[in-house]
Design a protein around this motif. Structure first.
Motif, mmCIF file in Angstrom:
data_model
loop_
_atom_site.group_PDB
_atom_site.id
_atom_site.type_symbol
_atom_site.label_atom_id
_atom_site.label_comp_id
_atom_site.label_asym_id
_atom_site.label_seq_id
_atom_site.Cartn_x
_atom_site.Cartn_y
_atom_site.Cartn_z
ATOM 1 N N ASP A 209 13.873 -8.391 -26.164
ATOM 2 C CA ASP A 209 13.846 -8.202 -27.616
ATOM 3 C C ASP A 209 12.699 -7.321 -28.100
ATOM 4 O O ASP A 209 12.493 -7.202 -29.306
ATOM 5 N N LYS A 210 11.987 -6.683 -27.180
ATOM 6 C CA LYS A 210 10.836 -5.889 -27.601
ATOM 7 C C LYS A 210 10.378 -4.939 -26.504
ATOM 8 O O LYS A 210 10.792 -5.046 -25.339
ATOM 9 N N GLU A 229 3.037 -4.432 -29.761
ATOM 10 C CA GLU A 229 4.320 -5.091 -29.560
ATOM 11 C C GLU A 229 5.314 -4.511 -30.553
ATOM 12 O O GLU A 229 5.131 -4.603 -31.763
ATOM 13 N N LYS A 231 9.022 -4.762 -31.783
ATOM 14 C CA LYS A 231 10.211 -5.609 -31.746
ATOM 15 C C LYS A 231 11.449 -4.820 -32.156
ATOM 16 O O LYS A 231 11.390 -3.962 -33.031
#
Length: 269
Positions: A209-210, A229, A231
């Motif tokens: 998911d990232k 990070e 996403k």
């Protein structure tokens, strides 16, 4: 005038949403590729190269940007114990990381070097780079790697603490070097693929998911620089990432019934 201005703002928003910080689905991969576990661009080829993981053929597939299989090459002297990632070099060689290890029982691992991506009969052979783990490292599952300055950097796939190994790009037998262990703020971070940008200034690590974007690092100290990070706002079994250019990556996911099996672009800036 108000209507025109609102229309202008709508198209500006649409452009930004499609090109920055969001997955852009560009293709549905050929339905024969159920478990595509990596994606890579190779210098001198205009195709996207993919593989499938354990239990599938020892083939590499060259896809066009619509996900159609243009080349299907059988690597005659290779076994697909658990092919997990791809990387390449500036000379047009493709490397297959056969280091998947879900049951954590493997003692030896292989990287296949494929130099001929244009065989006349869709069959070729690979040179082999074998490595084992250093004595202080227990058997782990590895799914991600890239090549920098003559070394492969190989990341384990763990929930919390992971390790980074280093193996020379040299045909033969090697013992991997433990570079570091790491965790990304203690969060779940199963890394399924990794890639280095063309200018060698950015590393990306893929999760379902990232992406984690690593910059301002020095070799062997990738986690001492900046870590962002990024996403997706979308979860699927994403297994492969490679750079289209210094700011854009390609990502692929495995097919799961009616979902997945796609190729995406994603702007990391």
């Amino acid at each position: 005038m108000i209507f025109r201005f609102k229309t202008f703002l709508f198209y500006v928003f649409l452009f930004l949403s499609c090109n920055t910080g969001r997955l852009n689905n560009i293709a549905d991969m050929n339905s024969d590729l159920e478990e595509a576990s990596a994606i890579e661009i190779v210098k001198g080829s205009n195709l996207l190269w993919v593989i499938e993981d354990a239990g599938n053929k020892n083939h590499i597939y060259g896809l066009d940007l619509k996900g159609r299989i243009i080349k299907d090459i059988d690597i005659l002297n290779a076994e697909n114990d658990d092919w997990e990632d791809l990387t390449s070099d500036k000379f047009g060689n493709l490397y297959i990381g056969d280091f998947g290890n879900n049951n954590k029982k493997r003692d030896e691992f292989t990287i296949y070097k494929v130099s001929n991506l244009n065989p006349t009969n869709d069959k070729t052979t690979a040179k082999t780079i074998h490595f084992k783990l250093p004595k202080e490292v227990k058997s782990e599952d590895f799914e991600a790697f890239f090549l920098l300055d003559g070394f492969f950097y190989i990341f384990s796939k763990e929930n919390k603490s992971s390790i980074l190994l280093k193996v020379p790009n040299s045909i033969g037998e090697h013992t991997a070097e433990l570079v570091t262990d790491f965790n990304l703020d203690g969060k779940h971070h199963k890394i399924t693929s990794a890639a280095l940008s063309p200018n060698e200034e950015t590393v990306v690590l893929l999760n379902h998911d990232k992406l984690w974007k690593l910059t301002n690092f020095k070799p062997d100290n990738f986690f001492k620089g900046n870590i962002e990070e990024l996403k997706f706002g979308h979860t699927s079994q994403k297994e492969g990432v490679c750079f289209k250019n210094d700011s854009m990556v390609y990502i692929n996911d495995e097919r799961n019934k009616s979902e997945g099996g796609n190729i995406y672009t994603f702007n990391i800036n």
